[in-house]
Design an enzyme around this catalytic site. Structure first.
Site, short mmCIF file in Angstrom:
data_model
loop_
_atom_site.label_atom_id
_atom_site.label_comp_id
_atom_site.label_asym_id
_atom_site.label_seq_id
_atom_site.Cartn_x
_atom_site.Cartn_y
_atom_site.Cartn_z
CD GLU B 51 -2.46 0.84 2.95
OE1 GLU B 51 -2.06 -0.09 3.72
OE2 GLU B 51 -3.40 1.59 3.26
CE LYS B 121 -7.10 0.94 3.99
NZ LYS B 121 -5.81 1.21 4.67
CB CYS B 154 -4.46 -2.07 4.37
SG CYS B 154 -3.75 -2.04 6.03
#
Lengths: 282, 282
Positions: B51, B121, B154
């Site tokens: 990330e 995200k 994540c």
């Protein structure tokens, strides 16, 4: 409920790994009752027992299972209710149930007041499909004097939809009754079924209590994954991973499961993007 | 794609643990490009990167993040696209994106034909909420020459709804770009974040490729959980769990992920009780 050194109210929880033998209900009931007595003696307020305690698991077919089934007011549950009353316990365990003319892979919760809930396994594994009618109701979450207890049987745990529904319904602890058939585990690895319990706990910040069985049966061996997982996903006790009976206990501050925070700004339930999921409530 | 000893077609997959430093995009890009080159040299066809590769993670605030952000056709993604073309690779990695005047914690997929997908995200961790606008679209599953690749960043991985959506959309492999902040791990335990990847894989019978970062940053250390998990939930490579760069490779028969069977009579997707879930499609 007692008080820990740090002042938190804690409840002693027991998970019982019980040796079962298919077709020997009297011996199985005795083994489970011995585990309950041991847990009560250790001060537990909740005892979780495996799946299909009365009957065993590896049936020759529906006929044998039917010969071992009993109603929810039969000898197995009646004995558990008596012990729950005698020791002021909550007992959650699985049994082979005859209900309305069909067989169910069922799980009961009893406490000092009697039967609180009967759950029927909704996801059936392998040849259970020849024997049992699958459940058609969501897993219960029961408000008891020690906290809110969710219920589930074995393969159910592998469905995150099912686990999430219990978490969202407010369970402080999920009681899983299981007979986990063993499958190959790479050297150095923990059986992945135990990781399912860990993630069920972590993803919902709840306790998860797994009671597996032991004693190989008609060529089937077991994970023996009896364990008690904390809301952070790490074991508080177990997994046992060895053959033989075991009663594990741990002192749990069940109120911790009411706080879903994983950090000062995060919360495993509140952070769900229900605006984006196909269904907000799963 | 090559052929394994047993005749199955296998694809070599790489996951790259990259040391990143906040505020040093040139060095970070160089570190990522070195990892890509190493993976290509090793014969990989897919390389997964962490990330926020360009920027690092522990920003002093939105202003610093903004100064490090770049568009999806900026130098980071452009370089990755060039390397993907040069080596006939699929590359999936995270970057700090400026898009439409807002900052996004984004993940891009490039292959020899250019950019295939940009994902933002959707579940933001901690102080990311001060910096990034959360994504508002489901995680992509992209059909590539090597297979169907899902994408996620994540904290997204901790939401079973999100993972299931990728599984049900038919991903053969889920590429997770992450910066997993370390938290205490009990002695003898594997970090629970790795177990999330294991259960994402097992519950959907898909491969999961996790690229974590290393190199402590402004007091934050990392799980360094870079790993490649097979559809049975067990690692094929990693987790690394040590500081320092690492490129792990494993040969994966991605077609295995098209078969959701866990036994002769069970299937992790078909066995879902969509008639009982609050929403059949999650």
């Amino acid at each position: 409920m007692t008080t820990a050194d740090d002042g938190a109210a804690v409840t002693r929880i027991a998970v019982a790994q019980v040796p079962l033998r298919v077709g020997e209900p009297a011996a199985n009931r005795a083994a489970a009752e011995a585990a309950i007595a041991e847990a009560a003696e250790a001060g537990a307020r909740l005892v979780v027992l495996p799946e299909l305690v009365n009957s065993g698991y590896v049936f020759s077919g529906a006929e044998e299972a039917g010969s071992l089934a009993e109603p929810a007011d039969g000898p197995t549950v009646t004995a558990w209710a008596r012990l729950a009353r005698a020791h002021d316990l909550v007992i959650v365990g699985g049994f082979c149930e005859l209900a309305g003319g069909v067989l169910r892979n069922s799980q009961v919760m009893v406490d000092a007041t009697g039967t609180r809930a009967v759950y029927r396994k909704a996801h059936l594994w392998h040849d259970e499909q020849d024997v049992f009618t699958p459940g058609d109701a969501p897993p219960p979450v029961v408000d008891t004097p020690i906290g809110r207890i969710g219920m589930m049987v074995c393969y159910d745990l592998e469905f995150p939809e099912w686990v999430r529904s219990v978490g969202l319904a407010g369970a402080d602890i999920l009681a899983v009754s299981t007979n986990w058939p063993a499958s190959p585990v790479p050297a150095g690895e923990r059986p992945v079924l135990v990781a399912y319990a860990q993630i069920a706990a972590a993803a919902n910040r709840m306790f998860v209590a797994v009671a597996d069985r032991c004693a190989a049966e008609r060529g089937v061996d077991w994970v023996r994954g009896t364990s008690l997982i904390g809301p952070n996903g790490y074991p508080l006790a177990g997994p046992v991973l060895r053959d033989g009976p075991a009663v594990l206990v741990a002192d749990c501050d069940l109120a911790r499961a009411r706080d879903k925070a994983t950090g000062p700004r995060n919360d495993v339930h509140r952070d769900r993007r229900t605006d984006l999921y196909s269904c907000p409530t799963i």
